[in-house]
Design an enzyme around this catalytic site. Structure first.
Site, PDB file in Angstrom:
ATOM      1  N   ARG A 114       8.947  -7.030  15.930  1.00 37.17           N
ATOM      2  CA  ARG A 114       7.668  -7.438  15.346  1.00 37.17           C
ATOM      3  C   ARG A 114       6.726  -7.861  16.473  1.00 37.17           C
ATOM      4  NH1 ARG A 114       4.584  -6.939  10.783  1.00 37.17           N
ATOM      5  NH2 ARG A 114       3.831  -8.926   9.968  1.00 37.17           N
ATOM      6  N   THR A 391       2.503   1.628   6.734  1.00 42.90           N
ATOM      7  CA  THR A 391       3.757   1.395   7.401  1.00 42.90           C
ATOM      8  C   THR A 391       4.604   2.613   7.137  1.00 42.90           C
ATOM      9  OG1 THR A 391       3.461  -0.904   7.004  1.00 42.90           O
ATOM     10  CG2 THR A 391       5.736  -0.170   7.206  1.00 42.90           C
ATOM     11  N   THR A 409       5.308  -0.109  11.918  1.00 43.26           N
ATOM     12  CA  THR A 409       3.942  -0.062  11.386  1.00 43.26           C
ATOM     13  C   THR A 409       2.896  -0.421  12.418  1.00 43.26           C
ATOM     14  OG1 THR A 409       2.587  -0.866   9.539  1.00 43.26           O
ATOM     15  CG2 THR A 409       3.917  -2.498  10.661  1.00 43.26           C
ATOM     16  N   ASN A 411       0.351  -1.841  10.776  1.00 42.26           N
ATOM     17  CA  ASN A 411      -0.188  -2.577   9.633  1.00 42.26           C
ATOM     18  C   ASN A 411      -0.999  -1.603   8.776  1.00 42.26           C
ATOM     19  OD1 ASN A 411      -0.535  -4.562   7.792  1.00 42.26           O
ATOM     20  ND2 ASN A 411      -2.176  -5.616   8.876  1.00 42.26           N
ATOM     21  N   ASP A 433      -1.615 -10.203   9.406  1.00 37.45           N
ATOM     22  CA  ASP A 433      -0.491 -10.675   8.592  1.00 37.45           C
ATOM     23  C   ASP A 433      -0.233 -12.172   8.732  1.00 37.45           C
ATOM     24  OD1 ASP A 433       0.017  -8.308   7.340  1.00 37.45           O
ATOM     25  OD2 ASP A 433       1.806  -7.787   8.489  1.00 37.45           O
ATOM     26  N   SER A 462       6.114 -10.894   7.790  1.00 33.13           N
ATOM     27  CA  SER A 462       6.118  -9.492   7.355  1.00 33.13           C
ATOM     28  C   SER A 462       6.801  -9.365   6.002  1.00 33.13           C
ATOM     29  CB  SER A 462       6.894  -8.676   8.389  1.00 33.13           C
ATOM     30  OG  SER A 462       7.036  -7.338   7.962  1.00 33.13           O
ATOM     31  N   GLY A 483       4.173  -0.356   2.259  1.00 36.61           N
ATOM     32  CA  GLY A 483       3.418  -0.828   1.096  1.00 36.61           C
ATOM     33  C   GLY A 483       3.041  -2.296   1.138  1.00 36.61           C
TER      34      GLY A 483
HETATM   35  O1  DON Z   1       4.566  -6.358   7.941  1.00 35.40           O
HETATM   36  C1  DON Z   1       4.033  -6.179   6.855  1.00 35.40           C
HETATM   37  O2  DON Z   1       4.459  -6.649   5.824  1.00 35.40           O
HETATM   38  C2  DON Z   1       2.799  -5.315   6.780  1.00 35.40           C
HETATM   39  N1  DON Z   1       2.131  -5.292   8.041  1.00 35.40           N
HETATM   40  C3  DON Z   1       3.203  -3.964   6.329  1.00 35.40           C
HETATM   41  C4  DON Z   1       2.016  -3.060   6.141  1.00 35.40           C
HETATM   42  C5  DON Z   1       2.281  -1.960   5.218  1.00 35.40           C
HETATM   43  O3  DON Z   1       3.357  -1.787   4.721  1.00 35.40           O
HETATM   44  C6  DON Z   1       1.150  -1.082   4.898  1.00 35.40           C
HETATM   45  N2  DON Z   1       1.646   0.062   4.199  1.00 35.40           N
HETATM   46  N3  DON Z   1       1.429   0.707   3.346  1.00 35.40           N
END
Ligand code: DON
Length: 580
Positions: A114, A391, A409, A411, A433, A462, A483
């Site tokens: 991360r 992601t 990802t 993001n 985030d 996350s 997502g």
């Molecule tokens: O870490 C996370 O939870 C977010 N940055 C994930 C972003 C994400 O899944 C966008 N996708 N569709």
């Protein structure tokens, strides 16, 4: 009602593996592998499998398996290849989590790569003079970028658990960037859908758009020589090739030019971390998932614990009663997320309590079987006894018994839409985030507490949830999803579909999903749930919202008696199961 599990491929199996044998005289096969009674069937293979969001990268991973590499080699190859072929989420300058099952020693480990907040980032980074969150700066500026973790994570995974040289594993991604790839319909669509925003950054415009400001045409050859150069620095020098030297210098120069925060010291100090996954159990199966700084594993286990106390199978899949119980468990879990979850290296996160069976038993009692509890009546539970949008996910299995489940990802799709000149790579906007203003919803509508405030060196909370389910001590299911806030509930339902309802993995992926995240107080459902069911849910007090879009996109492998069964989620274009 329980669906019959995995019906009837005895004949096919006998014919394929015992040529000449008559199905009647062949020895009984203990149970069939494929449920031909289902409308959705997985891809079946024996030796190796890569299930991912894009064909070229999945095939590159498979190629590494065929060269004798293991699942980690293939996952690393796929990760680097997706940075080339799937730029909306594949990345070098983003971050993620890789869950690895190692056949040797029959153990699991979690690689946390991360992003971290730059050292100079502080609590009020994204607040304007009026004390409100400046959304534009939070999402689309140089300051939105966390210190990238992807390269550190992939290189660490490869060095500790891969078997081939890094150069060999990275060679196909370098070739793909250098020689170019044929633009698919999906890639064209993905770039075009973000063309306006990409055009605002001169470097991103140069990389992704034609002089007319459009995505390269379907069928055109698209080359990325600068990205090939960056990949080569990594292939030749490993971690250092990205975090020090010329790549780092170019990234820091762009930060200085764009009022960003990442310094050479931030890059030099970045480390991917190996962590112990979180573990739970559900109906006799072991659940292994992603620990903080992701909230995913904690809440998947917490919801499974709550739901274990109900006879879900008797309610019937996607019945009003079933969806009601899911929604109530989801609300309770997301309420806890809003208070307790953060980077556990910075804040005390009561993980053991949250995933404990005792706590779930108490929470379960708050679920009224007949009535939706309004979100306003749900507060985060008392956990401490003495207390006071892209992601991507892919899954790999090899013939040695190793399995990798990886979510990473930038993001948002294309991250901050800002590219670093001379490197071919986009910057993430993962700083979004953090709770820019604790208590106010973030980009995913998630409300978070002060525990997730911005602090230098800290990892933003996350929802990414690479997850595995074990039966009789052996890996049985590996999955994950993109997502944002939807990830956790998509993974939960995949696990429930497979365990409670005995669905094959393709059906488990295809069935309509629902989502509730406590706030906003909405039960979001995919198209495909019957109107009668929705009426019953409304009568119970749910604010039902039929989503115009789909919820999550899983990439999963199920392992059954020596077979690999793969399913790419058909909710989005371009997914692929590469197998041999
Ligand atoms: O870490 C996370 O939870 C977010 N940055 C994930 C972003 C994400 O899944 C966008 N996708 N569709």
């Amino acid at each position: 009602m329980k669906l019959p599990r995995l019906l009837s491929a005895v004949l096919a199996v006998c014919l394929i593996f015992a040529p000449g044998a008559n199905a009647r005289t062949a020895p009984a096969v203990e149970a069939p592998i494929i449920d031909f009674g289902s409308r959705f069937l997985p891809v079946v293979a024996r030796q190796g499998m890569v299930v991912g969001p894009e064909r070229l990268a999945a095939e590159i991973g498979l190629g590494i398996l065929e060269q004798g590499g293991n699942a980690v080699d293939a996952a690393v190859a796929t990760g680097f290849a997706l940075a080339v072929s799937y730029p909306r989420a594949g990345n070098l300058a983003g971050g993620g989590f890789m869950l690895v099952h190692l056949a040797e020693g029959n153990r699991q480990t979690l690689i946390d790569y991360r992003e971290t907040a730059p050292a100079s980032a502080g609590r009020d980074l994204f607040l304007n003079e009026a004390g409100e969150v400046d959304r534009e700066r939070t999402y689309f500026s140089h300051q939105a970028a966390g210190v990238p973790g992807t390269v550190a994570g992939l290189v660490l995974a490869q060095a500790r658990y891969g078997t081939l040289p890094l150069k060999q594993v990275m060679a196909p991604a370098i070739a793909l960037a250098e020689d170019g790839l044929q633009v698919s319909f999906a890639l064209n669509l993905e770039i075009n859908s973000r063309a306006e925003r990409l055009a605002l950054n001169p470097e991103a415009r140069k990389l992704f758009l034609t002089p007319e400001g459009e995505a390269p045409e379907v069928g055109a050859t698209w080359r990325q020589p600068e990205l090939a150069w960056t990949l080569r620095q990594i292939a030749e020098q490993g971690h250092k090739g990205f975090y020090q030297g010329e790549v780092a210098a170019r990234l820091v120069a762009e930060m200085e030019a764009g009022n960003g925060l990442i310094t050479a010291a931030d890059l030099a100090g970045y480390q991917a971390l190996e962590r112990e996954p979180v573990r739970g159990s559900f109906q006799g199966a072991e659940i292994v998932s992603t620990p903080p700084p992701s909230s995913g594993g904690v809440h998947i286990i917490q919801m499974l614990n709550m739901l274990e106390g109900f006879d879900l199978a008797a309610m019937g899949h996607n019945s009003a009663a079933y969806i009601h119980h899911l929604a109530e468990a989801m609300k309770l879990a997301y309420a806890d997320r809003s208070k307790y979850l953060a980077d556990s290296d910075f804040e005390p996160v009561p993980v053991a309590k949250l995933i404990g069976k005792d706590y779930a038993a108490r929470q379960r009692n708050l679920i009224d079987p007949a009535r939706a509890t309004p979100a306003t009546e749900i507060a985060p539970g008392r956990v401490l006894v003495d207390e006071s949008h892209d992601t991507t996910h892919y899954t790999v299995a090899d013939r040695f018994g190793n399995v990798v489940s990886n979510t990473y990802t930038l993001n948002f799709s294309f991250g901050s839409h800002i590219a670093v000149p001379g490197t071919g790579m986009l910057l993430n906007n993962e700083m979004a985030d953090f709770a820019a203003n604790p208590g106010q919803p973030n980009a995913y509508g998630l409300v978070e507490s002060d525990a997730n405030r911005i602090e230098g060196g800290k990892r933003p909370l996350s929802s990414m949830s690479p997850t595995m389910v074990f039966r009789d001590g052996k890996p049985w299911l590996a999955t994950g999803s993109p997502g944002g806030s939807l990830i956790i509930t998509a993974v939960l339902q995949t696990v429930l579909n497979a365990t409670v309802f005995d669905m094959n993995i393709a059906t488990a992926a295809a069935e309509a999903r629902v989502h509730h995240q406590w706030q906003p107080d909405k039960l979001v459902v995919e198209q495909g749930i019957s109107p009668d069911t929705l009426q019953l849910l409304q009568a119970m007090g749910h604010n039902v919202d039929v989503a115009p879009r789909t919820l999550g996109r899983t990439q999963s492998i199920m392992l059954e008696r020596g077979y690999l069964l793969g399913a790419t989620d058909t909710r989005r274009l371009g997914g692929h199961v590469a197998a041999y």
